[in-house]
Design a protein around this motif. Sequence first.
Motif, mmCIF file in Angstrom:
data_model
loop_
_atom_site.group_PDB
_atom_site.id
_atom_site.type_symbol
_atom_site.label_atom_id
_atom_site.label_comp_id
_atom_site.label_asym_id
_atom_site.label_seq_id
_atom_site.Cartn_x
_atom_site.Cartn_y
_atom_site.Cartn_z
ATOM 1 N N ILE A 197 0.826 -1.217 0.000
ATOM 2 C CA ILE A 197 0.000 0.000 0.000
ATOM 3 C C ILE A 197 0.858 1.264 0.000
ATOM 4 O O ILE A 197 0.374 2.359 0.297
ATOM 5 C CB ILE A 197 -0.968 0.006 1.201
ATOM 6 C CG1 ILE A 197 -0.212 -0.009 2.538
ATOM 7 C CG2 ILE A 197 -1.936 -1.173 1.111
ATOM 8 C CD1 ILE A 197 -1.092 0.274 3.752
ATOM 9 N N SER A 198 2.134 1.113 -0.363
ATOM 10 C CA SER A 198 3.078 2.229 -0.288
ATOM 11 C C SER A 198 2.645 3.442 -1.096
ATOM 12 O O SER A 198 2.709 4.580 -0.622
ATOM 13 C CB SER A 198 4.462 1.764 -0.758
ATOM 14 O OG SER A 198 4.891 0.633 -0.045
ATOM 15 N N ASP A 199 2.202 3.215 -2.337
ATOM 16 C CA ASP A 199 1.905 4.333 -3.234
ATOM 17 C C ASP A 199 0.662 5.125 -2.832
ATOM 18 O O ASP A 199 0.512 6.274 -3.241
ATOM 19 C CB ASP A 199 1.741 3.834 -4.674
ATOM 20 C CG ASP A 199 3.061 3.426 -5.297
ATOM 21 O OD1 ASP A 199 4.116 3.834 -4.756
ATOM 22 O OD2 ASP A 199 3.050 2.695 -6.299
ATOM 23 N N LYS A 200 -0.228 4.517 -2.061
ATOM 24 C CA LYS A 200 -1.450 5.242 -1.687
ATOM 25 C C LYS A 200 -1.469 5.671 -0.218
ATOM 26 O O LYS A 200 -2.489 6.154 0.269
ATOM 27 C CB LYS A 200 -2.684 4.400 -1.995
ATOM 28 C CG LYS A 200 -2.770 3.071 -1.264
ATOM 29 C CD LYS A 200 -4.024 2.319 -1.704
ATOM 30 C CE LYS A 200 -4.177 1.003 -0.954
ATOM 31 N NZ LYS A 200 -5.383 0.265 -1.379
ATOM 32 N N THR A 201 -0.327 5.504 0.469
ATOM 33 C CA THR A 201 -0.266 5.846 1.895
ATOM 34 C C THR A 201 0.531 7.117 2.127
ATOM 35 O O THR A 201 1.679 7.224 1.688
ATOM 36 C CB THR A 201 0.358 4.694 2.698
ATOM 37 O OG1 THR A 201 -0.415 3.508 2.496
ATOM 38 C CG2 THR A 201 0.391 5.018 4.183
ATOM 39 N N CYS A 202 -0.081 8.070 2.793
ATOM 40 C CA CYS A 202 0.611 9.284 3.235
ATOM 41 C C CYS A 202 1.199 9.024 4.621
ATOM 42 O O CYS A 202 0.567 8.377 5.457
ATOM 43 C CB CYS A 202 -0.352 10.457 3.347
ATOM 44 S SG CYS A 202 -1.109 10.967 1.804
ATOM 45 N N LEU A 203 2.382 9.547 4.853
ATOM 46 C CA LEU A 203 3.006 9.419 6.167
ATOM 47 C C LEU A 203 3.694 10.733 6.532
ATOM 48 O O LEU A 203 4.591 11.182 5.824
ATOM 49 C CB LEU A 203 4.018 8.267 6.165
ATOM 50 C CG LEU A 203 4.870 8.084 7.425
ATOM 51 C CD1 LEU A 203 4.018 7.950 8.669
ATOM 52 C CD2 LEU A 203 5.796 6.874 7.277
ATOM 53 N N LEU A 204 3.227 11.333 7.610
ATOM 54 C CA LEU A 204 3.839 12.542 8.151
ATOM 55 C C LEU A 204 4.339 12.238 9.554
ATOM 56 O O LEU A 204 3.635 11.632 10.358
ATOM 57 C CB LEU A 204 2.833 13.692 8.205
ATOM 58 C CG LEU A 204 2.291 14.201 6.867
ATOM 59 C CD1 LEU A 204 1.197 15.237 7.098
ATOM 60 C CD2 LEU A 204 3.412 14.797 6.008
ATOM 61 N N ALA A 205 5.566 12.651 9.851
ATOM 62 C CA ALA A 205 6.111 12.512 11.195
ATOM 63 C C ALA A 205 6.149 13.900 11.828
ATOM 64 O O ALA A 205 6.810 14.802 11.309
ATOM 65 C CB ALA A 205 7.511 11.903 11.148
ATOM 66 N N ILE A 206 5.402 14.064 12.909
ATOM 67 C CA ILE A 206 5.400 15.333 13.635
ATOM 68 C C ILE A 206 6.235 15.105 14.879
ATOM 69 O O ILE A 206 5.829 14.411 15.808
ATOM 70 C CB ILE A 206 3.969 15.801 13.985
ATOM 71 C CG1 ILE A 206 3.142 15.954 12.697
ATOM 72 C CG2 ILE A 206 4.005 17.139 14.695
ATOM 73 C CD1 ILE A 206 2.464 14.706 12.223
ATOM 74 N N GLN A 207 7.429 15.654 14.861
ATOM 75 C CA GLN A 207 8.426 15.344 15.882
ATOM 76 C C GLN A 207 8.760 16.561 16.738
ATOM 77 O O GLN A 207 8.794 17.690 16.246
ATOM 78 C CB GLN A 207 9.696 14.820 15.212
ATOM 79 C CG GLN A 207 9.506 13.500 14.470
ATOM 80 C CD GLN A 207 9.400 12.338 15.419
ATOM 81 O OE1 GLN A 207 10.358 11.949 16.073
ATOM 82 N NE2 GLN A 207 8.203 11.763 15.512
ATOM 83 N N GLY A 208 9.042 16.291 18.002
ATOM 84 C CA GLY A 208 9.438 17.352 18.917
ATOM 85 C C GLY A 208 8.700 17.247 20.236
ATOM 86 O O GLY A 208 7.649 16.597 20.322
ATOM 87 N N PRO A 209 9.219 17.867 21.296
ATOM 88 C CA PRO A 209 8.611 17.741 22.628
ATOM 89 C C PRO A 209 7.198 18.287 22.736
ATOM 90 O O PRO A 209 6.452 17.892 23.623
ATOM 91 C CB PRO A 209 9.581 18.519 23.526
ATOM 92 C CG PRO A 209 10.352 19.418 22.603
ATOM 93 C CD PRO A 209 10.449 18.687 21.318
ATOM 94 N N HIS A 210 6.808 19.201 21.842
ATOM 95 C CA HIS A 210 5.458 19.782 21.895
ATOM 96 C C HIS A 210 4.530 19.232 20.814
ATOM 97 O O HIS A 210 3.419 19.728 20.640
ATOM 98 C CB HIS A 210 5.539 21.310 21.777
ATOM 99 C CG HIS A 210 6.270 21.946 22.918
ATOM 100 N ND1 HIS A 210 6.861 23.205 22.837
ATOM 101 C CD2 HIS A 210 6.528 21.503 24.174
ATOM 102 C CE1 HIS A 210 7.437 23.482 23.973
ATOM 103 N NE2 HIS A 210 7.250 22.461 24.805
ATOM 104 N N ALA A 211 4.988 18.217 20.075
ATOM 105 C CA ALA A 211 4.219 17.702 18.937
ATOM 106 C C ALA A 211 2.837 17.200 19.354
ATOM 107 O O ALA A 211 1.823 17.562 18.745
ATOM 108 C CB ALA A 211 4.996 16.588 18.241
ATOM 109 N N ALA A 212 2.774 16.366 20.378
ATOM 110 C CA ALA A 212 1.486 15.783 20.787
ATOM 111 C C ALA A 212 0.520 16.862 21.255
ATOM 112 O O ALA A 212 -0.681 16.814 20.945
ATOM 113 C CB ALA A 212 1.710 14.746 21.881
ATOM 114 N N LYS A 213 1.028 17.835 21.977
ATOM 115 C CA LYS A 213 0.179 18.922 22.476
ATOM 116 C C LYS A 213 -0.407 19.731 21.324
ATOM 117 O O LYS A 213 -1.578 20.126 21.355
ATOM 118 C CB LYS A 213 1.006 19.831 23.401
ATOM 119 C CG LYS A 213 0.230 20.978 24.013
ATOM 120 C CD LYS A 213 1.071 21.726 25.040
ATOM 121 C CE LYS A 213 2.231 22.446 24.391
ATOM 122 N NZ LYS A 213 3.018 23.252 25.365
ATOM 123 N N ILE A 214 0.395 19.965 20.291
ATOM 124 C CA ILE A 214 -0.062 20.725 19.128
ATOM 125 C C ILE A 214 -1.143 19.958 18.365
ATOM 126 O O ILE A 214 -2.133 20.533 17.908
ATOM 127 C CB ILE A 214 1.134 21.070 18.210
ATOM 128 C CG1 ILE A 214 2.050 22.085 18.900
ATOM 129 C CG2 ILE A 214 0.647 21.613 16.864
ATOM 130 C CD1 ILE A 214 3.358 22.340 18.174
#
Length: 372
Positions: A137-154
């Motif tokens: 499913i590689s071609d139809k899957t979007c993947l964003l990594a939101i990294q950093g100590p405040h990422a989850a809060k944002i």
Amino acid sequence: MKQTPFTAKHIAAGAKMAEFAGYNMPISYTGINDEHAAVRNNAGVFDVSHMGEFIFKGEGALDLIQRLTTNDASKLANGKIQYSCLTNENGGIIDDLLIYCIEYNKVYMLVVNASNIDKDWDWISHHNTGNVEMHNISDKTCLLAIQGPHAAKILQPLTELDILNLKYYNFIKGKFAGIDNVLISATGYTGAGGVEIYFEDLPAGGQGKNSNADVVWNALFEVGAPMGLKPIGLGARDTLRLEMGYCLYGNDIDDFTTPLEAGLGWITKFSKPFMASEYLQKQKAAGVDKKLVGFEMIDKGIPRHDYRIKDAEGNLIGRVTSGTQSPTLGRAIGMGYVTTEFAGIDSEIYIEVRDKLLKAKVSKLPFVQQQS
């Protein structure tokens, strides 16, 4: 070059673009040091949609994974993730990957490196003797990594799922930014905390011109920009992972390095048979001839991939696999394979830079402590 669903967003944001694993990818926006600091101190968004995703289904899915990967995937319960690797018959690392347990013994997702998608797929398919249902499913899957100590809060205002309390190497699924069936995990490649979001690149709501990719990207920055959220390129991704001592496939590990040589004995479990397990058990008993180590430069100079590593007498003892000027530490660091006698912490080694031998010392990894 291939495009990700976010390529136009990167170009519009003024990113410096370049080819990576066959994709047109953002290398930097405002500069590697600035983006590196943004992730270490706050939060940043990485487009890693070039990565590969495979779904395995069926009663034999776990058995297939167990036979081909070094870690013990039977320990995974629903919602858990494991770091592992595929090995060839000689113990060399075909790829390092993540295993997601969606439904125990029935449904799994493997996340593989972009440059190895075809190689991994062919290898696994060749050994799929149990007729496990496989979907790339590689071609139809979007993947964003939101990294950093405040990422989850944002990100938390964008979903009713509990991102704030998502534990390391766990995942949850549900609605995010109004999009259904989004998988949110906490693995990370930066050591700065944060999450990854996987979703299918479909028209939003099944209709209209806005895709799920547009909706999610716009929602992230609508909520996050006032809190300092920034897009981050692959340049900072490399400096961040190197500060943590994380291996990059093709640099620090490859088909000719074994997990024991690479310091990945912790994901090499001999409690079950797997491809090359007998070979690796013998290697463990005999001891490895070379080891992947981290090192810090003492003399001024930046180590680069494939620079030669020598001893004080000028004898070749290894090669640099990764190196950079650490933005956090303000000094040059690197990783490389050296003969075992030089692998001890504080061992004196020399990096050959433009025919000069520059002094360095072997350091304990990670160079920078991981943030929760």
